[in-house]
Write an enzyme that holds these catalytic residues in place. Structure first.
Site, mmCIF file in Angstrom:
data_model
loop_
_atom_site.group_PDB
_atom_site.id
_atom_site.type_symbol
_atom_site.label_atom_id
_atom_site.label_comp_id
_atom_site.label_asym_id
_atom_site.label_seq_id
_atom_site.Cartn_x
_atom_site.Cartn_y
_atom_site.Cartn_z
ATOM 1 N N LYS A 247 0.820 -1.238 0.000
ATOM 2 C CA LYS A 247 0.000 0.000 0.000
ATOM 3 C C LYS A 247 0.840 1.268 0.000
ATOM 4 O O LYS A 247 0.442 2.287 -0.574
ATOM 5 C CB LYS A 247 -0.962 0.008 1.175
ATOM 6 C CG LYS A 247 -0.287 0.202 2.514
ATOM 7 C CD LYS A 247 -0.897 -0.608 3.605
ATOM 8 C CE LYS A 247 0.214 -1.255 4.380
ATOM 9 N NZ LYS A 247 -0.113 -2.423 5.097
ATOM 10 N N GLY B 150 0.938 -11.014 17.845
ATOM 11 C CA GLY B 150 1.573 -10.842 16.541
ATOM 12 C C GLY B 150 0.784 -9.938 15.605
ATOM 13 O O GLY B 150 1.111 -9.823 14.427
ATOM 14 N N GLU C 281 3.121 -4.645 15.475
ATOM 15 C CA GLU C 281 4.582 -4.752 15.370
ATOM 16 C C GLU C 281 5.217 -4.271 16.686
ATOM 17 O O GLU C 281 4.567 -3.588 17.484
ATOM 18 C CB GLU C 281 5.086 -3.814 14.267
ATOM 19 C CG GLU C 281 4.364 -3.932 12.958
ATOM 20 C CD GLU C 281 4.980 -4.968 12.049
ATOM 21 O OE1 GLU C 281 6.140 -5.345 12.281
ATOM 22 O OE2 GLU C 281 4.285 -5.396 11.116
ATOM 23 N N ASP D 257 -1.136 3.609 8.412
ATOM 24 C CA ASP D 257 -1.492 2.488 7.539
ATOM 25 C C ASP D 257 -2.882 2.735 6.922
ATOM 26 O O ASP D 257 -3.058 2.650 5.704
ATOM 27 C CB ASP D 257 -1.481 1.208 8.386
ATOM 28 C CG ASP D 257 -1.994 -0.007 7.648
ATOM 29 O OD1 ASP D 257 -1.221 -0.618 6.905
ATOM 30 O OD2 ASP D 257 -3.184 -0.343 7.812
ATOM 31 N N LYS E 75 -4.268 3.544 2.897
ATOM 32 C CA LYS E 75 -5.351 2.742 2.301
ATOM 33 C C LYS E 75 -6.510 3.637 1.852
ATOM 34 O O LYS E 75 -7.051 3.446 0.760
ATOM 35 C CB LYS E 75 -5.829 1.687 3.307
ATOM 36 C CG LYS E 75 -4.770 0.613 3.560
ATOM 37 C CD LYS E 75 -5.153 -0.265 4.738
ATOM 38 C CE LYS E 75 -4.147 -1.382 4.968
ATOM 39 N NZ LYS E 75 -4.358 -2.080 6.238
HETATM 40 N N1 HSE Z 1 -0.982 -3.719 9.906
HETATM 41 C C1 HSE Z 1 -2.068 -3.869 8.977
HETATM 42 C C2 HSE Z 1 -3.379 -4.097 9.774
HETATM 43 C C3 HSE Z 1 -1.784 -5.038 8.074
HETATM 44 O O1 HSE Z 1 -3.299 -4.276 10.995
HETATM 45 O O2 HSE Z 1 -4.444 -4.023 9.211
HETATM 46 C C4 HSE Z 1 -2.543 -5.032 6.794
HETATM 47 O O3 HSE Z 1 -2.262 -3.929 5.997
#
Ligand code: HSE
Length: 402
Positions: free
Chosen positions: A100, A182, A185, A196, A200
């Protein structure tokens, strides 16, 4: 036989190889030909891996091989991934990606090269993981004028907020849990600060408008200031708190933002819980339609990449037009937009807030007489900021209503 190369043998890259192998009967039938992974590019070796003999370390082996027609870029980042993607497209090889960051930054440029070279740059996996939202916008909703897209586009933060809501847990505790599982991060910044989701929604907004929405100009606020107390008040008011990525047409401009929002329990997005993603699309003919599924994870994301590979296989030598021009869309200043707000403050500020912003609704919880929540009427955001200036030390939290 169509030869495929995979750039990056990490979580998604290995998933791509797995999906092609495990679903080969269905995939080959739909592609109309056999797909074979010829190369896997990675800096590492994978001794003992069933595909270890396909691993190469030199990108030139792939770009110089005329047999390779489709390349999956699952490396991430905007450095080598950009260089390699560009080189593949310039060589007439189609590229399918989950990256992305690269799509948000270089989408128009890479799409233009693909068009000139009669190949394709497809990025279904870059938004919403396995949810088919890109193809829905590009192929299925083409009769619509899309008026709004509102999504929960980050699984990690949705997991955290869902857990805070369900268990009354605090932010720091759910972050720890998300890291143990998990989902988050070790450095969770990109997820919890909304970066993030910002990339998107930039991609979805660009497809919605056909012009470029610069992700750097999207107002972005994460979830780090949301507390267990905010959820208490949300619950009392019959609402939920979600990290929403929003893109809405307002006259000839676009309101694009990522921020936590209080939403009514009747809003279908309030039902998206855990690591799942949901995207609510409003078209002028269809009205609302919603897309739900796993927004992250090895196989859901790889499935979307392989779906793109099949699409490329069906269109070898033919570009599938994607309307995303380089011209920038003008964005609405969030501070000038209108909405209602939730303001949580110390009880000592109640009279002043009620006087400055009349016609709101006070919510007070038993056992918490030293504070209150105020649900304001719809107002311009900068006006709210101005009116709270005098009491800003007593204001504990402000969340937009959606
Ligand atoms: N870190 C992103 C999420 C992964 O938690 O949605 C997918 O892009």
């Amino acid at each position: 036989m169509i030869k495929v190369a995979v750039l990056g043998y990490g979580t998604v890259g290995s998933g791509v190889v797995e999906v092609i192998e495990q679903n080969k009967e269905q995939v080959n039938k739909k592609a109309g030909d056999c797909l074979e992974v010829k190369y896997i590019l990675d800096l590492r070796d994978f001794p003992g891996d069933p595909y270890e003999n396909k691993v190469v370390h030199d990108f030139n082996v792939i770009v110089d091989d005329p047999e390779v027609q489709i390349v999956c870029e699952t490396m991430g980042g905007t450095g080598a991934a950009y260089k390699f993607t560009k080189a593949c497209l310039e060589a007439g090889k189609s590229v399918c990606t989950s990256n992305k960051a690269l799509v948000a930054e270089y989408g128009p440029e890479l799409l233009k090269i693909a068009e000139e070279k009669n190949c394709n740059y497809l990025f279904e996996a870059s938004v919403g993981g396995g949810i088919p939202i890109i193809r829905t916008l590009n192929s299925c909703l083409t009769a619509e004028k899309i008026e709004a897209i509102v999504g929960i586009l980050n699984g990690t933060t949705n997991y955290m907020l869902s857990k805070m809501e369900k268990e009354g847990a605090e932010y720091a505790d759910v972050l720890k849990k998300a890291q143990e599982k998990g989902y988050a991060e070790a450095d969770p910044t990109a997820d919890v600060e909304g970066q993030d989701a910002c990339r998107k929604i930039a991609i979805l907004s660009s497809l919605m408008t056909g012009k470029n929405v610069n992700y750097e100009k999207i107002y972005t606020q994460g979830i780090t200031r949301i507390s267990a107390m905010d959820f208490e008040y949300a619950k009392a008011a019959g609402k939920s708190i979600k990290l929403l990525a929003t893109s809405k047409l307002e006259d000839d401009k676009l309101l694009a933002m990522v921020a936590p929002a209080m939403i009514d329990k009747e809003n279908p997005l309030s039902m998206i819980n855990g690591v799942f993603n949901g995207v609510l699309v409003t078209g002028n003919m269809l009205g609302d339609s919603m897309y739900y599924g796993k927004g992250a994870g090895k196989l859901p994301t790889a499935s979307a990449v392989v779906g793109d590979v099949v699409e490329c296989a069906k269109h070898l030598g033919k570009n599938i037009k994607c309307h995303w021009d380089a011209d920038e869309v003008e964005l609405v200043d969030v501070k000038k937009s209108r909405r209602a707000f939730y303001v949580r403050a110390q009880a000592s500020a109640m009279n002043e807030i009620k006087k400055a912003i009349p016609n709101g609704e006070v919510v007070q919880l038993a056992d918490y007489s030293d504070e209150f929540a105020y649900f304001t009427p719809v107002m311009v955001e900068e006006e709210l900021d101005r009116k709270l200036e005098a009491v800003h030390r007593q204001v504990l939290s402000v969340i937009r209503l959606a």
